[in-house]
Write a protein that holds these residues in place. Structure first.
Motif, mmCIF file in Angstrom:
data_model
loop_
_atom_site.group_PDB
_atom_site.id
_atom_site.type_symbol
_atom_site.label_atom_id
_atom_site.label_comp_id
_atom_site.label_asym_id
_atom_site.label_seq_id
_atom_site.Cartn_x
_atom_site.Cartn_y
_atom_site.Cartn_z
ATOM 1 N N ILE A 56 0.836 -1.208 0.000
ATOM 2 C CA ILE A 56 0.000 0.000 0.000
ATOM 3 C C ILE A 56 0.866 1.250 0.000
ATOM 4 C CG2 ILE A 56 -1.611 1.344 1.422
ATOM 5 C CD1 ILE A 56 -2.962 -1.327 2.140
ATOM 6 N N TRP A 65 1.450 4.052 -3.196
ATOM 7 C CA TRP A 65 1.058 5.438 -2.873
ATOM 8 C C TRP A 65 2.219 6.426 -2.953
ATOM 9 C CZ3 TRP A 65 3.153 8.000 1.338
ATOM 10 C CH2 TRP A 65 2.527 9.180 1.744
ATOM 11 N N GLU A 104 -4.870 10.341 3.362
ATOM 12 C CA GLU A 104 -5.182 8.972 2.927
ATOM 13 C C GLU A 104 -4.269 7.958 3.586
ATOM 14 O OE1 GLU A 104 -4.494 6.392 -1.105
ATOM 15 O OE2 GLU A 104 -5.431 8.361 -1.371
ATOM 16 N N ASP A 133 -4.942 4.937 6.242
ATOM 17 C CA ASP A 133 -4.597 3.546 5.937
ATOM 18 C C ASP A 133 -3.953 2.834 7.116
ATOM 19 O OD1 ASP A 133 -5.560 3.250 3.340
ATOM 20 O OD2 ASP A 133 -3.746 4.062 2.422
ATOM 21 N N TRP A 134 -3.323 3.587 8.020
ATOM 22 C CA TRP A 134 -2.666 2.980 9.179
ATOM 23 C C TRP A 134 -3.496 3.122 10.457
ATOM 24 C CZ3 TRP A 134 1.218 -0.313 8.851
ATOM 25 C CH2 TRP A 134 2.009 -0.301 7.699
ATOM 26 N N GLY A 170 -7.742 0.825 9.066
ATOM 27 C CA GLY A 170 -7.054 1.037 7.803
ATOM 28 C C GLY A 170 -6.532 -0.230 7.158
ATOM 29 N N ALA A 171 -6.412 -0.172 5.823
ATOM 30 C CA ALA A 171 -5.987 -1.352 5.061
ATOM 31 C C ALA A 171 -4.522 -1.694 5.290
ATOM 32 C CB ALA A 171 -6.238 -1.112 3.570
ATOM 33 N N ALA A 172 -3.655 -0.704 5.451
ATOM 34 C CA ALA A 172 -2.234 -0.987 5.658
ATOM 35 C C ALA A 172 -2.006 -1.655 7.012
ATOM 36 C CB ALA A 172 -1.413 0.301 5.556
#
Length: 418
Positions: free
Chosen positions: A91, A95, A227, A231-232, A236-238
């Motif tokens: 990710i 980015w 963003e 994400d964290w 979040g996805a990360a």
């Protein structure tokens, strides 16, 4: 350079080894917490930069330009410490190009010296600020209005060329400092504040479009940092990616450290510029802030290994660390790597100290500058040495060896000149 490394891991169950002071799950939670804090601080400082840019545009003067430059330099500190999250996290790798692509053909954005060019890039002298309409890949582009979509969707890496950088810290840097035309001599970029004066007194033309570009690109930076901070965050996805498979998360930490240490920082950013004696190969080349960027890269790698990060407000985010894991298996390997991380910070700190005393990093790159060469090679050697201990740490934890980011400047120096 932003290659995506896909790292595999062995089936060894780290948490099953006797004597562990921490589990991989606890370690990756700390890692994610530090990421959220580091990117969050990067966002906060970028918002401060945005306010300074707005002040410059509203009332251009030497003072408002100097203030915006000073805030840009401060905003780089936390972001550079976040670079330890590259190379091991997909990710982040996907980015990162929006915010820190480098090097860039600045002539894509604004006016440059007459002798500037890049034979491999047809857009290297586009100067979109002065060009409201142009053709890209056979399509006419209406750039009458400087918009986020124009910068991030059309110009960023246009024609698939990485040097077509239209967004991020370095685009903002160029708009605040202008080209550094001093070569390996003293001095950074020297853009006048009058480049932002509206109406009478505007220098170099298109001051309204230049202000629009600076405002939009700074807004994009704030959006991109929002963003990645999200994400964290807890949802979040990360964060989810490292927490759902803690062993792979531990390997991601070490992969990021090794690749940033070796191919990216020691090789691509430092040794290459020294081999070529080329000031265009320094990371923050318009502002002469390179010494700070490299130093904070070193700090960031140490942060993630030790599981500790000091925030802008002085508070500390800390917890279980990779160091705890390694020390539980082989204290000697842990002690050696901690010492080498300290040695790298010290070597990069020596470059920082000398730069702040009057010898900028681009001057250190000059042919025949033995002191500068010794300082840079001190950093390179320390980074290469610590990379070897990162490999030992991976082996100590029973993780499968990974191929770190490489660099011809380290692995095959002759290829640099071919």
């Amino acid at each position: 350079m932003r290659p995506l490394l896909l790292a595999a891991f062995a089936t060894t169950a780290l948490s099953a080894l006797p004597g562990f002071a921490a589990t991989p799950a606890e370690v990756v939670k700390t890692y994610a917490d530090i990421a959220e804090a580091t990117y969050g601080d990067s966002l906060t400082t970028a918002q401060t930069l945005q306010a300074a840019v707005d002040a410059l545009i509203a009332a251009p003067s030497d003072d408002t330009l100097k203030a915006a430059r000073a805030v840009w330099i401060l905003a780089r500190v936390q972001y550079q410490q976040s670079e330890a999250y590259r190379f091991g996290n997909a990710i982040v790798d996907d980015w990162e190009g929006r915010v820190n692509s480098w090097p860039l053909d600045e002539g894509l954005i604004d006016y440059v010296a007459g002798d500037y060019g890049n034979a491999e890039n047809d857009l290297a002298q586009l100067n979109v600020i002065a060009t409201p309409k142009f053709t890209l890949s056979g399509t006419e582009i209406d750039a009458t209005k400087i918009t986020p979509e124009l910068l991030s969707g059309t110009l960023q890496e246009a024609d698939g060329i990485e040097a077509n950088v239209a967004t991020g810290y370095h685009a903002i840097e160029f708009l605040l400092w202008g080209q550094d035309l001093n070569g390996t001599g003293p001095g950074a970029g020297n853009r006048p504040f009058t480049d932002y004066v509206q109406g009478a007194g505007c220098t170099n033309g298109n001051c309204d479009r230049r202000a629009d570009y600076l405002r939009v690109v700074t807004g994009l930076l704030v959006g991109d940092l929002t963003e990645i901070t999200d994400d964290w965050s807890a949802a979040g996805a990360a964060r989810a990616a490292v927490i759902q498979d803690p062993k792979a998360g531990v390997l991601a930490i070490l992969t990021g450290m090794g690749s940033l240490s070796y191919g990216e920082l020691a090789g691509q950013r430092m040794k290459l510029g020294l081999l070529l004696n080329d000031p265009e190969e320094e990371h923050d080349c318009f502002s002469d802030n390179t010494h700070n960027s490299y130093y904070n890269d070193g700090i960031g790698m140490r942060n993630v290994y030790l599981g500790s990060y000091t925030r802008v407000d002085g508070s500390v985010v800390t917890g279980a660390s990779v160091s705890d894991l390694v020390a539980s298996v082989d204290p000697k390997v842990d002690t050696q790597l901690k010492g080498e991380l300290d040695a790298t910070v010290a070597a990069l700190g020596a470059i920082k100290i000398r730069a702040e005393a009057g010898m900028a990093y681009d001057q250190m790159l000059a042919a025949g500058n033995k002191e500068g060469e010794a300082l840079i090679m001190g950093g390179v050697d320390a980074l290469v040495t610590q990379t070897q201990s990162v490999q030992r740490a991976i082996a100590t934890l029973g993780l499968q060896a990974v191929a770190f980011e490489g660099s011809d400047s380290l692995d095959n120096p002759n290829a640099v000149f071919q």
